[in-house]
Design an enzyme around this catalytic site. Structure first.
Site, PDB file in Angstrom:
ATOM      1  N   LYS A 156       0.796  -1.101  -0.159  1.00 18.55           N
ATOM      2  CA  LYS A 156       0.218   0.132  -0.014  1.00 18.55           C
ATOM      3  C   LYS A 156       0.991   1.143  -0.077  1.00 18.55           C
ATOM      4  CE  LYS A 156      -3.722  -2.225   2.345  1.00 18.55           C
ATOM      5  NZ  LYS A 156      -4.471  -2.590   3.555  1.00 18.55           N
ATOM      6  N   GLN A 160      -4.671  -1.792   9.919  1.00 17.15           N
ATOM      7  CA  GLN A 160      -4.395  -2.976   9.241  1.00 17.15           C
ATOM      8  C   GLN A 160      -5.241  -4.061  10.076  1.00 17.15           C
ATOM      9  OE1 GLN A 160      -3.290  -3.256   6.098  1.00 17.15           O
ATOM     10  NE2 GLN A 160      -3.584  -5.432   6.202  1.00 17.15           N
ATOM     11  N   ASP A 202     -11.361   2.384   4.480  1.00 19.47           N
ATOM     12  CA  ASP A 202     -11.668   1.062   4.624  1.00 19.47           C
ATOM     13  C   ASP A 202     -13.047   0.441   4.586  1.00 19.47           C
ATOM     14  OD1 ASP A 202      -9.516  -0.863   4.228  1.00 19.47           O
ATOM     15  OD2 ASP A 202      -8.730  -0.540   6.443  1.00 19.47           O
TER      16      ASP A 202
END
Ligand code: GUN
Length: 286
Positions: free
Chosen positions: A51, A95, A118
């Site tokens: 990422k 994450q 997200d």
């Protein structure tokens, strides 16, 4: 049978994003992504590294904050609050998975809904469920883009999603329901799975079990989307047994080179969208 080339579609989206980011740069705006990584799960390390690499290639400023098992939830939440206040941060991601001592939902609930790139927070999940979509999780959004890119009919189609996880299966099912598909969401407790998946016009598999879906699970002419990334003896396999399934399909995604490349680019699209929305709102206040 056509193999859907996720890499190619991702590059097309990436090129469009680069233009948008360059436009922002001309106005002295750099989109910013705050990343929280807790512990040292090897898969998460790779995801985060990838990422950050794509962010850097495109000109998005990625800021990584690392924590370990000795840190407290409060310390992580404090960092999220800092990112929430920080004008230079447009998106925040925590994450997943966090080490088991941490309450993941509680931590994620502190991410501002406007920066929840997200789409895992309950505001954005609720918006999706009530068909008032705001920020959509990157993997389901990437799969939707792939279907649209290939002009695959969603409205009226029977979509079977196998795997009811929060990152892919659940949001995927609702996203396609919102577009008029008839959706079946199957999961580990589902009985007669084969009979159900054989009804699918579009079969989307996100279970994390290498080559689980063989040709008996698939109807002739179905579209098959494989979200699995399973490493077996150093080699990457999807959840679909590509060799037996592919000849039966009209479209199929490979692993690697299918859904995977779409995921990061859709995350970055969410960051750029959030950045532009903030700029537009600031502009309208002045
Ligand atoms: N872990 C696996 N996939 C994802 C993702 O898309 N976002 C986050 N935050 N964690 C993940």
């Amino acid at each position: 049978m056509k193999i859907i080339d996720g890499k190619l579609i991702a590059v097309e989206i990436q090129n469009k994003l680069k233009l948008r980011i360059d436009e922002l740069k001309k106005k002295n705006i750099t989109p910013g992504l705050g990343i929280i990584l807790v512990g040292n799960d090897p898969a998460s390390e790779i995801y985060v590294r990838n990422k950050m690499r794509v962010c850097s290639e495109l000109g998005v400023n990625a800021v990584l904050c690392r924590f370990n098992e000795e840190n407290t939830e409060e310390e992580i939440i404090k960092q999220i609050e800092e990112f929430n206040q920080n004008e230079e941060i447009d998106g925040i991601l925590v994450q997943s998975p966090l080490p088991s001592k941490f309450a993941e939902e509680k931590i994620i609930s502190h991410v501002s809904p406007l920066k929840d790139v997200d789409g895992f927070g309950i505001y954005n999940l609720g918006a999706l469920l009530s068909n008032q979509e705001k920020i959509i999780a990157a993997t389901p959004l990437g799969i939707l883009k792939m279907l649209e890119h290939e002009n695959i009919r969603i409205e009226g189609s029977h979509v079977v999603v196998v795997g009811a996880g929060l990152i892919v299966g659940r949001p995927m099912a609702v996203l396609l329901l919102n577009r008029g598909a008839t959706v079946t969401l199957a999961h580990s407790k589902t009985q007669n799975l084969k009979e159900i998946t054989r009804q699918a016009d579009i079969l989307i598999v996100a279970i994390g079990d290498a080559r689980f879906i063989t040709d008996e699970y698939v109807k002739d002419g179905a579209v098959v989307i494989d979200v699995g990334t399973n490493r077996v003896d150093g080699k990457l396999y999807g959840d679909v047994d590509f060799l037996s399934v592919a000849p039966k399909t009209s479209y199929i995604t490979p692993v690697p080179g299918g859904v995977g490349p779409m995921t990061i680019i859709m995350l970055i699209q969410n960051v750029v969208d959030a950045c532009e929305r903030k700029r537009d709102e600031n502009g309208s206040k002045n």
